[in-house]
Design an enzyme around this catalytic site. Structure first.
Site, short mmCIF file in Angstrom:
data_model
loop_
_atom_site.label_atom_id
_atom_site.label_comp_id
_atom_site.label_asym_id
_atom_site.label_seq_id
_atom_site.Cartn_x
_atom_site.Cartn_y
_atom_site.Cartn_z
N GLU A 137 40.10 -4.41 27.28
CA GLU A 137 38.99 -3.61 26.74
C GLU A 137 39.02 -3.66 25.21
O GLU A 137 40.06 -3.95 24.60
CB GLU A 137 39.12 -2.15 27.19
CG GLU A 137 39.12 -1.99 28.72
CD GLU A 137 39.13 -0.54 29.20
OE1 GLU A 137 38.37 -0.24 30.12
OE2 GLU A 137 39.88 0.29 28.66
N ASP A 177 36.85 6.51 23.15
CA ASP A 177 36.98 5.51 22.08
C ASP A 177 36.19 5.79 20.80
O ASP A 177 35.02 6.19 20.87
CB ASP A 177 36.47 4.15 22.57
CG ASP A 177 36.93 3.77 23.93
OD1 ASP A 177 37.76 4.46 24.51
OD2 ASP A 177 36.43 2.75 24.44
N ASP A 206 32.26 -3.82 25.55
CA ASP A 206 32.88 -3.43 24.28
C ASP A 206 32.72 -4.46 23.16
O ASP A 206 33.70 -4.93 22.55
CB ASP A 206 34.38 -3.10 24.47
CG ASP A 206 34.62 -2.10 25.59
OD1 ASP A 206 33.67 -1.36 25.92
OD2 ASP A 206 35.73 -2.05 26.14
C1 FRU Z 1 37.95 2.11 26.85
C2 FRU Z 1 36.71 2.15 27.71
C3 FRU Z 1 35.78 0.99 27.35
C4 FRU Z 1 34.46 1.52 27.78
C5 FRU Z 1 34.56 2.99 27.48
C6 FRU Z 1 33.81 3.86 28.44
O1 FRU Z 1 38.61 3.33 26.78
O2 FRU Z 1 37.09 2.10 29.06
O3 FRU Z 1 36.13 -0.22 27.95
O4 FRU Z 1 33.40 0.91 27.07
O5 FRU Z 1 35.92 3.30 27.50
O6 FRU Z 1 33.81 5.19 28.04
#
Ligand code: FRU
Length: 501
Positions: free
Chosen positions: A232, A50, A181
């Site tokens: 997320e 992300d 997040d």
């Molecule tokens: C989204 C996610 C988030 C988390 C991160 C971990 O792609 O799963 O929810 O914070 O990636 O790398």
């Protein structure tokens, strides 16, 4: 991130042996971007997911990102860091946040605390504050469900060095496994910081006067939208539609359960009264009709005189992201995009277009004759096509000497992307499916291609599709079959920011 859990047990056993807490500060010699095949952002080495902490400050767009510098699969998360003056040419900086005894550094956001509400800087030198999730894998393995907590860190030197706040975490887990997040914005009309947080199957809204003490205000979405997976990376922002009406939009990524299988990002158009977000929307709306645009959120602190809503997504999908290294690629970000809200009589549609800065790397366009379209014309690895569809159906066939083909179908009211015969399609069951979207009338299309991705924007961004493909050699030729002979195509090469593979 469900896939991660499956990977995690095996991975962490191997990686915890090699993972030691490292100290920040060792510069990467301010590397200019070293993309191998693209004009898209990618990390200098190894794993990225992300986009995080996207914030504009003092002439620089900061892009932090989920990063595991020691392997090309997901692992202990750090925040990688890069800056750009134009969203296209990036300078890599040292890793901003390293995992520590409280956990891995999961996704989150960054703000500039201009009024120094946090007391972590001064009004003269406002702190840049990162708000992120600690995910404590040790606790997770012990069977705890409260292993994800929210924390902050701050920088007083334009993001070059970071201090974690001593009183972390600032929000303790209330007993819910998926609790992560944080996306924070200053909401001027309510004079407070507002955080949206993904909590399993809904978004929780918190508020704060100082970024440190947070109050839970409300929950949204448990029975709305798509619920085929965990929610997320939310975002919440106010935007004026093209008709001048103000709306609030909530973005929510979901994995699995995305439109094309695996991950996807949905959105809700509604209202926010400072406490609660509400919507009368009954349908599920998707930000992108392709498979590879995930966890995207907006930049914060964009100057009023710019006024754009700038978005970057992760150009991948958890259904296969961990296998992208196996085909000698790195996960990339989407082109930065400018978002707008288009209102029709009975609907509000989120539209996206690549930022105009992409023209800094795009050459002037050349119209392609119908003969050349029929016989096929050679392309560079990276280019854009501006297309005015004909009256009937057309198919664009992107191909190479190995016989791989990526098919883009354009009809009066439908676009399809078929990557099922395009290189390695075995990364996941969801990979070879055909992606389709219908609309009242297809008016105009622009396509951005690179070595491994297609980003398609139609009807001024009201429809967009982002898809990856993995061929051994680039797709270097395009044919068009057009049953009316009147399709118009303009071809413009895009200069790669560094040399191709
Ligand atoms: C989204 C996610 C988030 C988390 C991160 C971990 O792609 O799963 O929810 O914070 O990636 O790398």
């Amino acid at each position: 991130m469900k896939l991660q859990s499956m990977f995690l047990v095996g991975l962490l056993i191997i990686q915890s042996c090699q993972f030691k807490q490292k100290e920040p500060g060792k510069a990467l010699d301010n590397l200019e971007v070293s993309n191998s095949s693209s004009y898209h952002f990618e990390p200098t080495v190894n794993w990225m997911n992300d986009p995080n902490g996207m914030v504009y400050y003092a002439g620089e767009y900061h892009l932090f990102y989920q990063h595991f510098p020691d392997s090309n699969v997901w692992g202990p998360m750090h925040w990688g860091h890069a800056v750009s003056e134009d969203l296209i040419h990036w300078k890599h900086l040292p890793i901003a946040l390293y995992p520590d005894s409280l956990g891995f550094i999961f996704s989150g956001s960054a703000v500039v605390d201009h009024e120094n509400t946090s007391g972590l800087g001064s009004k003269e030198n406002p702190p840049m504050v990162a708000i992120y999730t600690y995910s404590n894998q040790k606790e997770e393995f012990k069977g705890s469900i409260t292993f994800q907590n929210q924390a902050i860190a701050y920088s007083l030197d334009s993001g070059r060095s970071w201090k974690k706040y001593q009183g972390n975490p600032v929000i303790n887990n209330p007993g819910i496994k998926d609790f992560r997040d944080p996306k924070v914005s200053w909401v001027e009309e309510y004079k407070k910081w507002v955080m949206v947080l993904a909590v399993k199957d809904h978004v929780s809204i918190y508020s704060s006067k100082n970024l440190i003490d947070w109050t839970h205000e409300s929950d949204f979405g448990e029975s709305l939208g798509a619920h085929g997976g965990v929610w997320e990376c939310p975002d919440l922002f106010k935007i004026k539609s093209d008709k001048g009406e103000e709306h609030w939009v909530m973005l929510v990524s979901i994995n699995p359960g995305g439109l094309q299988g695996g991950s996807g990002t949905q959105y809700f158009v509604g209202d926010f009264d400072g406490t609660t977000f509400s919507t009368s929307q009954n349908d599920t709306k998707w930000v992108d009709f392709g498979a590879d645009n995930y966890a995207g959120v907006l930049y914060s602190n964009i100057p009023e005189e710019d006024g754009r809503y700038l978005f970057i997504g992760w150009m991948s999908n958890w259904a296969y992201a961990n296998k992208v290294g196996l085909v000698d690629r790195k996960n990339m970000m989407t082109l930065p995009r400018s978002i707008s809200l288009i209102s029709t009589v009975d609907d509000n549609i989120l539209a996206m277009q690549p930022v105009h800065e992409v023209r800094t790397v795009t050459s002037e366009g050349t119209p392609v004759s119908i003969e050349k379209l029929r016989s096929g014309f050679e392309t560079k690895t990276a280019y854009t096509l501006a297309i005015v569809p004909g009256q009937g159906d057309s198919q664009l066939i992107f191909t190479n000497t190995l016989g791989d083909s990526l098919l883009v179908g354009l009809s009066q009211n439908e676009i399809s992307i078929d990557r099922s015969r395009c290189g390695n399609v075995s990364l996941s069951d969801v990979f070879p499916t055909v992606h389709k979207v219908t609309m009242k009338r297809l008016e105009q299309v622009s396509i951005y291609m690179d070595r491994s991705s297609i980003e398609l924007f139609a009807n001024n961004g009201k429809v967009n599709m982002t898809d990856l493909f993995f061929t051994q050699t680039p797709l270097s030729k395009v044919f068009v079959s057009d049953d009316t002979n009147n399709i118009g195509v303009v071809y413009s090469p895009i200069s790669l920011i560094s040399k191709p593979l």
